[in-house]
Design an enzyme around this catalytic site. Sequence first.
Site, mmCIF file in Angstrom:
data_model
loop_
_atom_site.group_PDB
_atom_site.id
_atom_site.type_symbol
_atom_site.label_atom_id
_atom_site.label_comp_id
_atom_site.label_asym_id
_atom_site.label_seq_id
_atom_site.Cartn_x
_atom_site.Cartn_y
_atom_site.Cartn_z
ATOM 1 N N ASN A 98 0.825 -1.208 0.000
ATOM 2 C CA ASN A 98 0.000 0.000 0.000
ATOM 3 C C ASN A 98 0.859 1.258 0.000
ATOM 4 O O ASN A 98 0.561 2.232 -0.701
ATOM 5 C CB ASN A 98 -0.924 0.007 1.223
ATOM 6 C CG ASN A 98 -2.141 -0.883 1.045
ATOM 7 O OD1 ASN A 98 -2.627 -1.075 -0.061
ATOM 8 N ND2 ASN A 98 -2.629 -1.438 2.135
ATOM 9 N N ASP A 132 -6.078 -8.432 4.994
ATOM 10 C CA ASP A 132 -5.396 -9.273 4.006
ATOM 11 C C ASP A 132 -5.425 -10.741 4.407
ATOM 12 O O ASP A 132 -4.591 -11.527 3.952
ATOM 13 C CB ASP A 132 -3.943 -8.805 3.822
ATOM 14 C CG ASP A 132 -3.139 -8.891 5.112
ATOM 15 O OD1 ASP A 132 -3.741 -8.700 6.193
ATOM 16 O OD2 ASP A 132 -1.917 -9.121 5.063
#
Length: 244
Positions: A98, A132
């Site tokens: 990210n 995740d």
Amino acid sequence: MDPLAFLAGVAVVAGACTTVPLYMRARRAERHADRAERLAERLAGELAVERHAASHDPLTGLPNRRAFYQRGTELVADGTRHPLVAVVLDVDGFKQINDAFGHSAGDEVLVTTARRLSDIAGSGLVARLGGDEFAGLLAGRPGSPQEQADRLAVALAAPMRLGGQVITVSVSVGLVPVEPDAHLADAIHRADAAMYRSKGARRRPHHPAPHLSAHQHVLHTTLRLTRPRPPAEMEPFHRPTTAN
């Protein structure tokens, strides 16, 4: 004027006066029925969408945690669906992805991981538990848990192209067989514990855990990023990851 003809004409007019209102009422009733049917179909569609949204992850389209345990419990109880293997995994270094590429790229990694895991699961079940982290029940796949883990490693380690970048991610994974009389929550708990043991062993490379199986080692590839350059200068560079 012939009286009989006159009376016949009156009868025709009277019949028409009676028939026309009946016909109009029938037509109105048909229109009301059509509108009611269309409304019922629209409401049913909206209800189906709401039910799907309540039981599925909006990003990956996978079942969410609640739906996974509901459907998974039924799957485990069905003796004809065995053998089953419970799997829990998460993406290593996801925050780095990210930070390096942006959250849209991170979303794409999650979507790709979900699709690949679903392909491996076959007729089984895969869900996004949150963030995740994913869970699944691998069903109808030949081979031992070791062989299934190898296939899972190969599928998830394939490079992903994100715009002009090529990224290879690693996962930490735990796999445990599920017996027909097992409780799904217990199997997922054991798979989750195996996943964290695997992750912890990578933090202590000089002191591997004695219970760590070989397939848990091969499931960890280093995150590699490739910058787009002119063809003559295209060379990969290595950026090590840190464990979650």
